[in-house]
Scaffold this motif. Structure first.
Motif, PDB file in Angstrom:
ATOM      1  N   UNK A 157       0.787  -1.227   0.000  1.00  0.00           N
ATOM      2  CA  UNK A 157       0.000   0.000   0.000  1.00  0.00           C
ATOM      3  C   UNK A 157       0.817   1.275   0.000  1.00  0.00           C
ATOM      4  N   UNK A 158       2.148   1.177   0.095  1.00  0.00           N
ATOM      5  CA  UNK A 158       2.985   2.380   0.035  1.00  0.00           C
ATOM      6  C   UNK A 158       2.960   2.953  -1.379  1.00  0.00           C
TER       7      UNK A 158
ATOM      8  N   UNK B  59      13.185  14.783  -6.587  1.00  0.00           N
ATOM      9  CA  UNK B  59      13.280  13.764  -5.543  1.00  0.00           C
ATOM     10  C   UNK B  59      12.174  12.732  -5.703  1.00  0.00           C
ATOM     11  N   UNK B  60      12.498  11.501  -5.352  1.00  0.00           N
ATOM     12  CA  UNK B  60      11.496  10.451  -5.220  1.00  0.00           C
ATOM     13  C   UNK B  60      11.066  10.388  -3.767  1.00  0.00           C
ATOM     14  N   UNK B  61       9.758  10.285  -3.548  1.00  0.00           N
ATOM     15  CA  UNK B  61       9.230  10.308  -2.187  1.00  0.00           C
ATOM     16  C   UNK B  61       8.458   9.021  -1.939  1.00  0.00           C
ATOM     17  N   UNK B  62       8.828   8.293  -0.895  1.00  0.00           N
ATOM     18  CA  UNK B  62       8.100   7.097  -0.484  1.00  0.00           C
ATOM     19  C   UNK B  62       7.085   7.504   0.580  1.00  0.00           C
TER      20      UNK B  62
ATOM     21  N   UNK C   3       2.838   6.945   8.980  1.00  0.00           N
ATOM     22  CA  UNK C   3       4.183   7.410   9.285  1.00  0.00           C
ATOM     23  C   UNK C   3       4.641   8.514   8.353  1.00  0.00           C
ATOM     24  N   UNK C   4       5.902   8.871   8.485  1.00  0.00           N
ATOM     25  CA  UNK C   4       6.470   9.996   7.760  1.00  0.00           C
ATOM     26  C   UNK C   4       6.925   9.605   6.353  1.00  0.00           C
ATOM     27  N   UNK C   5       6.834  10.577   5.457  1.00  0.00           N
ATOM     28  CA  UNK C   5       7.360  10.400   4.110  1.00  0.00           C
ATOM     29  C   UNK C   5       8.892  10.416   4.156  1.00  0.00           C
TER      30      UNK C   5
ATOM     31  N   UNK D   8       2.793  -2.246  -3.681  1.00  0.00           N
ATOM     32  CA  UNK D   8       3.170  -0.838  -3.582  1.00  0.00           C
ATOM     33  C   UNK D   8       2.880  -0.162  -4.922  1.00  0.00           C
ATOM     34  N   UNK D   9       2.627   1.142  -4.882  1.00  0.00           N
ATOM     35  CA  UNK D   9       2.218   1.886  -6.078  1.00  0.00           C
ATOM     36  C   UNK D   9       3.286   2.900  -6.471  1.00  0.00           C
ATOM     37  N   UNK D  10       3.274   3.294  -7.752  1.00  0.00           N
ATOM     38  CA  UNK D  10       4.188   4.330  -8.238  1.00  0.00           C
ATOM     39  C   UNK D  10       3.405   5.238  -9.176  1.00  0.00           C
ATOM     40  N   UNK D  11       3.576   6.546  -9.022  1.00  0.00           N
ATOM     41  CA  UNK D  11       2.829   7.501  -9.832  1.00  0.00           C
ATOM     42  C   UNK D  11       3.488   7.687 -11.205  1.00  0.00           C
ATOM     43  N   UNK D  12       2.686   8.200 -12.137  1.00  0.00           N
ATOM     44  CA  UNK D  12       3.210   8.482 -13.473  1.00  0.00           C
ATOM     45  C   UNK D  12       4.334   9.503 -13.410  1.00  0.00           C
TER      46      UNK D  12
END
Length: 556
Positions: free
Chosen positions: A229-230, A238-241, A246-248, A265-269
């Motif tokens: 689900x992250x 920057x890439x942000x998880x 919790x915190x990014x 886990x998901x990743x945006x376009x």
């Protein structure tokens, strides 16, 4: 052929697009460098190049000076950006700025041949643009604080024409030029880690002590997103998880070499675009650890693919490579069992029988004449190897963690679950190296095409299974680092790593990639992460006229 004929407008369509003047600079320096940069489109900006860029950024325009004049000539077949123009004694003079030192001679500072060709080519472009004749160009060497005058006479003009003709001829070829005979040029070349000139010289003379030009460590790190689900998003560069709770956590893209998305886990376009722009590999694995696919950064020049296709269509070459590879893997399996069981009763723990069987298979592989027979004997060595692995595990290890042979898709026990997960990570790294080098992963020489797995990746991975995963996994088991309850998930006869187990395996694998290993042939040490890329580049040399060093890896 008259060199001038190469520059007539009627020949432009056949000659292709205009050449960069900087490409002529590379050509004069080394024809192999020109080919790699301009034909195969491999360009690496090292510290020297960045320093040169900073110098140009700091230069300010003097009175009457035009900075960064971009010019292109169809007739000359050239294009480029002139550093600056200045008026001296009523004439326009093209200037080039160089961060380094001038060549030395009895007559004082002189221009290097590649710099001289470059400023002469710029002069011809400026002449055409202004419609005037220019008889001189100048080069400013900032390390010496001197300016060298370059006469643009008929000989210089002819030299530019001949260089353009030679560059056009090389651009039409699918064969790389040989490495330069001047070894000192290689030490200063940003593409030495791609060209591997010292390794090529070593292949010709194994008594040679090569100079290290291949970097020992990877410059960027791997980012694993494992939490269910992250999300992986983008914020600027920057890439942000973003976890479910919790915190990014943000990571500068310049520090990341690859991203691995595990499970759901998901990743945006936007994050995908950022990775693609910076040539950061993006890979997806299932929750169980199977490799799904990836967006792998890297150029795909047709010249390298053509050489690969033509070479691997030769059954003789394919068999020789396959035989060398099978021998390398079986030898590593044998030496690992011998090393790990040293000082123990090999007969009692079942290792001796496995060792004897591998030795028989190795001897048979050395004499086979067909690839099917080779596969058969390699399979025998593999079965013997896995039968001997329980004998090198500690006696008080939880019985649920002990292997009972090799099982795949899905794994049937905890040991095989760990093994398969690590092999997926290794598959991902080998695939990324193959694409980065510019080879076709679907066209191999040993493994048959099956499912979605790329044969060439399966070929190359054979060299690394034992040193990069089998050894660290056995070591971690013998250190009692695994919990059969917390680190694994069972569904009937199937066993998978849990989220905590995946994180543990990733930590073991990434730590292994950073370990240094001394190459048995080149004699220099490098990390396992770098070793994969080196081995793929050595494989390419097998069909580029520079064979001899691929699959020479052996455990000591």
């Amino acid at each position: 052929m008259d060199p001038d004929s190469q520059l007539k407008p009627s020949s432009v369509a056949e000659a292709g697009p205009p050449l960069r003047v900087m490409a002529l600079h590379a050509l004069a320096y080394c024809e192999r460098l020109f080919y790699l940069e301009e034909v195969e489109e491999i360009r690496i900006a090292d510290e020297a190049i960045y320093a040169g860029r900073r110098l140009h950024e700091k230069l300010t325009a003097d009175e009457g000076e035009i900075v960064s004049l971009v010019l292109e000539s169809e007739a000359l077949g050239l294009k480029g950006k002139v550093d600056c123009l200045r008026r001296r004694d009523g004439q326009v003079i093209p200037y080039e700025h160089k961060r380094g030192r001038a060549a030395k001679s009895d007559d004082g500072p002189q221009a290097w041949s590649s710099d001289r060709l470059q400023v002469c080519a710029y002069t011809l472009l400026v002449e055409e643009h202004l419609g005037t004749t220019i008889e001189e160009g100048r080069i400013r060497y900032h390390a010496d604080n001197v300016t060298v005058r370059v006469s643009v006479d008929q000989a210089a003009r002819d030299e530019v024409r001949k260089a353009v003709a030679r560059a056009r001829a090389l651009r039409q070829s699918v064969e790389r030029p040989p490495i330069t005979e001047n070894e000192r040029l290689c030490a200063r070349c940003s593409l030495a880690p791609v060209c591997l000139p010292e390794e090529e010289r070593l292949a010709r003379d194994e008594e040679r002590e090569p100079i290290r030009l291949f970097p020992p460590d990877r410059e960027r790190q791997s980012l694993h997103v494992t939490e269910h689900g992250a999300r992986l998003t983008r914020a600027g560069d920057r890439l942000v998880v973003v976890p479910r709770e919790g915190e990014k956590t943000a990571f500068p893209i310049r520090d990341i070499g690859e991203v691995i998305i595990h499970g759901h886990a998901q990743v945006t376009t936007q994050a995908i675009h950022l990775c693609a722009h910076h040539e950061v590999g993006l890979h997806w694995l299932t929750g169980g650890g199977n490799y799904v696919g990836g967006l792998v950064a890297g150029v795909s020049p047709v010249q390298r693919r053509i050489r690969q296709y033509e070479a691997l269509r030769d059954p003789g070459l394919a068999f020789r490579l396959a035989k060398r590879l099978a021998l390398a893997r079986a030898a590593s399996q044998l030496r690992f069992l011998l090393r790990a069981s040293q000082g123990s009763d090999r007969e009692a723990n079942g290792v001796q029988k496995a060792v004897a069987a591998i030795r028989v298979a190795l001897a048979a592989m050395g004499h086979v004449e067909g690839i099917d027979s080779l596969r058969g004997h390699e399979g025998e060595a593999g079965r013997a190897y896995f039968s001997g692995l329980p004998g090198i595990l500690r006696k008080d290890l939880d019985s649920r963690l002990i292997c009972t042979g090799r099982s795949r898709q899905p794994p049937q026990d905890c040991f095989n679950a760990v093994l398969s997960f690590g092999y997926s990570l290794l598959y991902k790294d080998v695939l990324q190296a193959i694409v980065a080098v510019g080879l076709e992963p679907a066209f191999g020489f040993y493994h048959r095409p099956r499912s979605s797995a790329h044969p060439l990746v399966l070929d190359v991975i054979e060299e690394f299974r034992v040193p990069m995963w089998d050894m660290p996994v056995v070591a971690s088991l013998n250190r009692l680092q695994w919990d059969p309850e917390a680190d694994f998930t069972k569904a009937g006869p199937q066993v998978w790593l849990s989220e905590t187990g995946r994180k543990k395996a990733i930590e073991v694998y990434e730590r292994r990639k950073e370990d240094q290993w001394k190459h048995p042939v080149t004699g220099y040490s490098l990390s396992y992460a770098r070793l994969i890329e080196l081995e793929v580049r050595l494989l390419e040399k097998e069909w580029a006229g520079e064979p001899g060093l691929f699959a020479r890896l052996r455990l000591r």
